[in-house]
Design a protein around this motif. Structure first.
Motif, PDB file in Angstrom:
ATOM      1  N   LYS A 185     -27.019  -1.433  44.814  1.00  0.00           N
ATOM      2  CA  LYS A 185     -27.655  -0.325  45.541  1.00  0.00           C
ATOM      3  C   LYS A 185     -26.905   0.982  45.317  1.00  0.00           C
ATOM      4  O   LYS A 185     -27.476   2.062  45.453  1.00  0.00           O
ATOM      5  N   GLU A 186     -25.619   0.895  44.973  1.00  0.00           N
ATOM      6  CA  GLU A 186     -24.806   2.072  44.653  1.00  0.00           C
ATOM      7  C   GLU A 186     -23.831   1.687  43.546  1.00  0.00           C
ATOM      8  O   GLU A 186     -23.431   0.527  43.456  1.00  0.00           O
ATOM      9  N   LEU A 187     -23.424   2.681  42.743  1.00  0.00           N
ATOM     10  CA  LEU A 187     -22.434   2.441  41.699  1.00  0.00           C
ATOM     11  C   LEU A 187     -21.483   3.624  41.624  1.00  0.00           C
ATOM     12  O   LEU A 187     -21.915   4.779  41.667  1.00  0.00           O
ATOM     13  N   TYR A 218     -15.809  -0.020  37.285  1.00  0.00           N
ATOM     14  CA  TYR A 218     -17.047   0.212  38.014  1.00  0.00           C
ATOM     15  C   TYR A 218     -16.929  -0.486  39.364  1.00  0.00           C
ATOM     16  O   TYR A 218     -16.394  -1.596  39.462  1.00  0.00           O
ATOM     17  N   LEU A 219     -17.455   0.158  40.399  1.00  0.00           N
ATOM     18  CA  LEU A 219     -17.551  -0.424  41.733  1.00  0.00           C
ATOM     19  C   LEU A 219     -19.029  -0.510  42.075  1.00  0.00           C
ATOM     20  O   LEU A 219     -19.690   0.513  42.301  1.00  0.00           O
ATOM     21  N   ALA A 220     -19.558  -1.737  42.060  1.00  0.00           N
ATOM     22  CA  ALA A 220     -20.971  -1.981  42.332  1.00  0.00           C
ATOM     23  C   ALA A 220     -21.116  -2.480  43.768  1.00  0.00           C
ATOM     24  O   ALA A 220     -20.528  -3.487  44.142  1.00  0.00           O
ATOM     25  N   VAL A 221     -21.898  -1.762  44.554  1.00  0.00           N
ATOM     26  CA  VAL A 221     -22.070  -2.071  45.975  1.00  0.00           C
ATOM     27  C   VAL A 221     -23.410  -2.769  46.168  1.00  0.00           C
ATOM     28  O   VAL A 221     -24.451  -2.296  45.695  1.00  0.00           O
ATOM     29  N   PHE A 222     -23.372  -3.895  46.893  1.00  0.00           N
ATOM     30  CA  PHE A 222     -24.572  -4.677  47.171  1.00  0.00           C
ATOM     31  C   PHE A 222     -24.818  -4.755  48.675  1.00  0.00           C
ATOM     32  O   PHE A 222     -23.959  -4.390  49.476  1.00  0.00           O
ATOM     33  N   ASP A 254     -18.219   0.551  29.523  1.00  0.00           N
ATOM     34  CA  ASP A 254     -17.190   1.542  29.212  1.00  0.00           C
ATOM     35  C   ASP A 254     -16.177   1.689  30.357  1.00  0.00           C
ATOM     36  O   ASP A 254     -15.782   2.788  30.717  1.00  0.00           O
ATOM     37  N   ALA A 255     -15.782   0.585  30.942  1.00  0.00           N
ATOM     38  CA  ALA A 255     -14.782   0.579  32.008  1.00  0.00           C
ATOM     39  C   ALA A 255     -13.891  -0.639  31.816  1.00  0.00           C
ATOM     40  O   ALA A 255     -14.249  -1.576  31.099  1.00  0.00           O
ATOM     41  N   PHE A 256     -12.736  -0.621  32.450  1.00  0.00           N
ATOM     42  CA  PHE A 256     -11.808  -1.744  32.333  1.00  0.00           C
ATOM     43  C   PHE A 256     -12.409  -3.015  32.921  1.00  0.00           C
ATOM     44  O   PHE A 256     -12.399  -4.061  32.318  1.00  0.00           O
ATOM     45  N   GLY A 257     -12.948  -2.903  34.140  1.00  0.00           N
ATOM     46  CA  GLY A 257     -13.518  -4.069  34.809  1.00  0.00           C
ATOM     47  C   GLY A 257     -14.660  -3.679  35.719  1.00  0.00           C
ATOM     48  O   GLY A 257     -15.048  -2.513  35.798  1.00  0.00           O
ATOM     49  N   VAL A 258     -15.188  -4.686  36.418  1.00  0.00           N
ATOM     50  CA  VAL A 258     -16.287  -4.479  37.357  1.00  0.00           C
ATOM     51  C   VAL A 258     -15.909  -5.111  38.691  1.00  0.00           C
ATOM     52  O   VAL A 258     -15.624  -6.306  38.765  1.00  0.00           O
ATOM     53  N   ILE A 259     -15.912  -4.293  39.720  1.00  0.00           N
ATOM     54  CA  ILE A 259     -15.689  -4.744  41.093  1.00  0.00           C
ATOM     55  C   ILE A 259     -17.064  -4.805  41.749  1.00  0.00           C
ATOM     56  O   ILE A 259     -17.848  -3.866  41.627  1.00  0.00           O
TER      57      ILE A 259
END
Length: 192
Positions: A71-73, A79-83, A103-108
């Protein structure tokens, strides 16, 4: 910068448990800079620089990699992906090959928790870590985000992994404080 917190926490645990049980504070000089660790009862605390994410568009490859659109990034180092829910975080249909293209180190990934303030997971397939069990460095971005969402400075969080972990988090402005328990996994002697 990458902060190798699991190794730092493990080193602090070993020093305090096996080398000098009277120590309460340890300063590590690392390639990433100075990292502070402290011990209070069973909790070890690490202080990291805060790394607030900036809102951004959702790349299609992220949606393919997570199996669902957040719903948000936000983007900082990761990257910080909000659910919407803890269930969303648990039920992601992951495609690590797609996440490697980002294009980021990781995904949170994160959402409000049922029994804690928030939950998260962390994926770093580019570094060969598909699902990191408990990731202190991800909290450099998680804590500033949740401070704004929940309008408070102290949080209890849970990283939803097979091993999992509860972390006690504090926003300190330019820094974040992360505390958790450490346990001995293996004890051995090597004869050389």
């Amino acid at each position: 910068m990458y902060f190798g917190n699991n190794a730092t926490l493990a080193a602090a645990f070993v020093i305090c448990r096996y080398l000098d049980t009277s120590l309460k504070n340890i300063i590590f000089h690392t390639k990433s800079g100075i990292l502070e660790a402290s011990k209070d009862e069973d909790l070890f605390t690490l202080v990291f620089p805060s790394r607030e994410g900036m809102g951004c568009d959702v790349p299609e490859v992220l949606v393919k990699g997570l199996g669902k659109e957040p719903k948000e990034l936000y983007k900082a180092r990761d990257y910080l992906a909000v659910f919407d829910s803890e269930e969303d975080i648990l039920n992601l249909e992951l495609n690590m090959d797609e996440l490697k293209k980002l294009d980021a180190f990781g995904v949170i990934v994160t959402a409000k928790g049922h029994e804690v303030d928030f939950v998260s997971r962390f994926f770093v397939p580019k570094a060969g870590i598909d699902k990191d069990p408990v990731t202190g460095s991800a909290y450099c971005t998680l804590i500033p985000y949740w401070k704004k969402q929940l309008n408070k400075n102290k949080f209890v969080s849970y990283q939803l992994s097979e091993r999992g972990g509860i972390l006690y988090c504090t926003d300190l402005g330019e820094n974040v404080k992360i505390a958790g328990e450490a346990v001995a996994y293996l004890e051995a002697y090597i004869n050389v």
